[in-house]
Design an enzyme around this catalytic site. Structure first.
Site, PDB file in Angstrom:
ATOM      1  N   HIS A 128      61.535  48.371  15.196  1.00 28.36           N
ATOM      2  CA  HIS A 128      60.502  48.444  14.051  1.00 28.36           C
ATOM      3  C   HIS A 128      61.258  48.811  13.155  1.00 28.36           C
ATOM      4  O   HIS A 128      60.021  49.108  11.872  1.00 28.36           O
ATOM      5  CB  HIS A 128      59.325  48.694  14.338  1.00 28.36           C
ATOM      6  CG  HIS A 128      58.708  48.156  15.651  1.00 28.36           C
ATOM      7  ND1 HIS A 128      57.747  46.809  15.987  1.00 28.36           N
ATOM      8  CD2 HIS A 128      59.078  48.281  17.749  1.00 28.36           C
ATOM      9  CE1 HIS A 128      57.336  46.045  17.036  1.00 28.36           C
ATOM     10  NE2 HIS A 128      58.169  47.241  18.187  1.00 28.36           N
TER      11      HIS A 128
ATOM     12  N   LYS B 250      74.038  54.420 -10.579  1.00 28.76           N
ATOM     13  CA  LYS B 250      73.769  52.612  -9.677  1.00 28.76           C
ATOM     14  C   LYS B 250      75.477  52.686  -9.200  1.00 28.76           C
ATOM     15  O   LYS B 250      76.262  52.730  -9.799  1.00 28.76           O
ATOM     16  CB  LYS B 250      73.430  52.122 -10.127  1.00 28.76           C
ATOM     17  CG  LYS B 250      71.959  52.365 -10.251  1.00 28.76           C
ATOM     18  CD  LYS B 250      70.987  52.898  -9.345  1.00 28.76           C
ATOM     19  CE  LYS B 250      71.186  51.603  -8.239  1.00 28.76           C
ATOM     20  NZ  LYS B 250      69.950  50.656  -9.144  1.00 28.76           N
TER      21      LYS B 250
ATOM     22  N   GLU C 271      74.453  41.840  -1.140  1.00 32.32           N
ATOM     23  CA  GLU C 271      73.318  40.798  -1.551  1.00 32.32           C
ATOM     24  C   GLU C 271      73.319  39.840  -1.243  1.00 32.32           C
ATOM     25  O   GLU C 271      72.479  38.473  -1.623  1.00 32.32           O
ATOM     26  CB  GLU C 271      72.506  41.885  -2.880  1.00 32.32           C
ATOM     27  CG  GLU C 271      71.250  43.073  -2.512  1.00 32.32           C
ATOM     28  CD  GLU C 271      71.553  43.787  -3.927  1.00 32.32           C
ATOM     29  OE1 GLU C 271      71.296  43.023  -4.574  1.00 32.32           O
ATOM     30  OE2 GLU C 271      71.792  44.691  -4.293  1.00 32.32           O
TER      31      GLU C 271
ATOM     32  N   SER D 230      75.569  49.384 -12.615  1.00 31.60           N
ATOM     33  CA  SER D 230      74.413  49.423 -13.457  1.00 31.60           C
ATOM     34  C   SER D 230      74.691  49.016 -14.956  1.00 31.60           C
ATOM     35  O   SER D 230      75.520  50.006 -15.380  1.00 31.60           O
ATOM     36  CB  SER D 230      73.297  50.027 -13.134  1.00 31.60           C
ATOM     37  OG  SER D 230      72.287  50.239 -14.372  1.00 31.60           O
TER      38      SER D 230
END
Ligand code: ARG
Length: 460
Positions: free
Chosen positions: A155, A282, A289, A276
């Site tokens: 979980h 970043k 992704e 970024s």
């Protein structure tokens, strides 16, 4: 004029021609198409269906076309209907009447069913090689981390201590099955549809066993209708690719989590991360992704194949031309993902001290604390309850089971002794989990050796 010109009194509408044409996406099968035609022409000659000298001329002509496409001397005609028509037209341009004999006892229906099988055979082997490489990368990484303790989760809550090697090898096992699944699908696909004709075989005395053997198939497809009309092998391979992508996607999701500041278990190499345009701090895990995103696309390809087939009466229908873009897209994207994922994984920096620190919070030794009492004679349910109470106490007092004083333990039961601290140390917890397939360094080392043997057997 189209090849079927005899039956028609008008040219096909331009829009229909363009709509019908598949050369833009089936040209990639040219080598397989030519290989199939060489086997077919050889068989026609050997069976006396065409003159042996003409059969040889056709084979030589086809080899010349293959060499010219390979070298870039011959380029595909975008107006050709498909790769089959293109090669045949080129052969006829080169050989005249002899070239027109190639299509004796054959239809494009069995031809395309053959080409796609030959193409997928190579493509699957290529994907399998990449899967094997990824498994090797995982083994190499795991070898360095058999002692690296990290929290295991359920979980997404810290659950029990494991080793990083153990976590990595879980993926290696999924990939092993992906490798085998692809192999199973390829084995089942290995029957030759050539000689099925348009749908009902042929009246010529062809030898389907000969062409099957020449092309490395186990046997000819047993039923000519089935030979030209099923694409179940595309679905099976599509499904195997979807599962493979699903595994890469789950792994990607974990890497995305691991390189966040919330976890910081790993740091991606600069070559495999992006910045970024506005936020100077970043470092984004775009690769993972994109893999997660592309999994949806590959699943979509599988749906395309299943949906395309579901309402088709036997035998060939033009709908089936749609099989290629779907399965090619699934193959291309899976290949891209594997090729990027492997070096990304090989170059990422693992941060064991952060894994260890995460393992030290979250009471992941609570099961072991309960087991300590069980080993001293207490029934598990009672031990579970006592440990739960101790955990609640730790939370209230901002302590861990390791820093809780012995007096507090003994308030619950005098079965607790000084040796509880040794019993609940993370090292003890991990080392103790030495059951077959477990996370202990010893069990993982055994798992690694077994996996290395499996990979070595793949290579044969
Ligand atoms: N381009 C076609 C395909 O990919 C080849 C088979 C055409 N057969 C036919 N009867 N029109 O399916």
């Amino acid at each position: 004029m189209a090849l079927w010109a005899g039956r028609f009194s008008k040219e096909v509408d331009e829009t229909v021609n363009a709509f019908n044409s598949s050369i833009a996406f089936d040209a990639r099968m040219y080598a397989h198409d030519i290989r199939g035609s060489i086997a077919h022409a050889t068989m026609l000659g050997k069976c006396g269906i065409i003159d042996i000298a003409e059969s040889q001329a056709i084979v030589e002509g086809l080899k010349g076309i293959l060499a010219d496409i390979d070298s870039g001397k011959l380029v595909f005609d975008p107006n050709a209907e498909d790769i089959h028509m293109f090669v045949e037209a080129e052969l006829t341009a080169r050989l005249g009447a002899t070239g027109k004999r190639l299509h004796t006892a054959r239809s494009r229906n069995d031809q395309v069913a053959l080409d796609i099988r030959l193409y997928l055979r190579d493509a699957v082997a290529h994907i399998q090689a990449l899967v094997r490489e990824l498994m090797e990368t995982l083994c190499t990484l795991a070898e360095r981390h058999t002692e690296t303790i990290m929290p295991g989760y359920t979980h997404l809550q810290r659950a029990q201590p494991i080793t990083f090697a153990h976590h990595l090898l879980a993926y290696a096992q999924m990939l092993r099955r992906d490798y085998e699944r692809l192999g199973d699908a390829a084995d089942r696909m290995n029957e030759c549809p050539l000689g099925s004709g348009a749908l009902a075989g042929t009246t010529y005395p062809i030898d389907r066993h000969m062409t099957a053997a020449l092309l490395g198939f186990d046997r000819p497809v047993a039923n000519s209708l089935d030979g030209v009309s099923d694409r179940d092998f595309c679905v099976e391979i599509g499904c195997a690719l979807s599962l493979l992508m699903t595994h890469l996607s789950r792994f990607s999701e974990e890497i995305i989590l691991w390189c966040s500041w919330e976890f910081k278990f790993i740091e991606l190499d600069d070559a495999y991360a992006t910045g970024s345009s506005i936020m100077p701090q970043k470092k984004n895990p775009d690769v993972t992704e994109l893999i997660r995103g592309k999994t949806g696309r590959v699943n979509g390809d599988l749906m395309t194949l299943l949906t395309m087939l579901k309402g088709l009466p036997l035998a060939y229908n033009k709908d089936m031309q749609e099989d290629k873009e779907a399965i090619f897209d699934a193959l291309d994207n899976t290949e891209l993902c594997l090729k990027t994922f492997i070096p990304m994984l090989a170059t990422m920096r693992v941060i064991p001290q952060n894994m260890r620190a995460a393992a030290a919070r979250g009471f992941i030794n609570a099961t072991d604390c309960a087991d300590y009492l069980v080993k001293k004679g207490m029934p598990f349910r009672d031990a579970y309850k006592i440990t739960g109470t101790l955990v609640a106490r730790c939370i209230a007092e901002d302590k861990t089971l390791e820093t809780l004083p012995l007096e507090t333990y003994r308030e619950m039961t005098d079965l607790f002794d000084e040796d509880v601290y040794e019993a609940i140390s993370l090292e003890t917890c991990v080392r103790g989990r030495s059951s077959f397939g477990g996370p202990s360094p010893e069990a993982v080392t055994k798992q690694l050796a077994d996996l290395r043997a499996v990979i070595a057997a793949f290579e044969k």
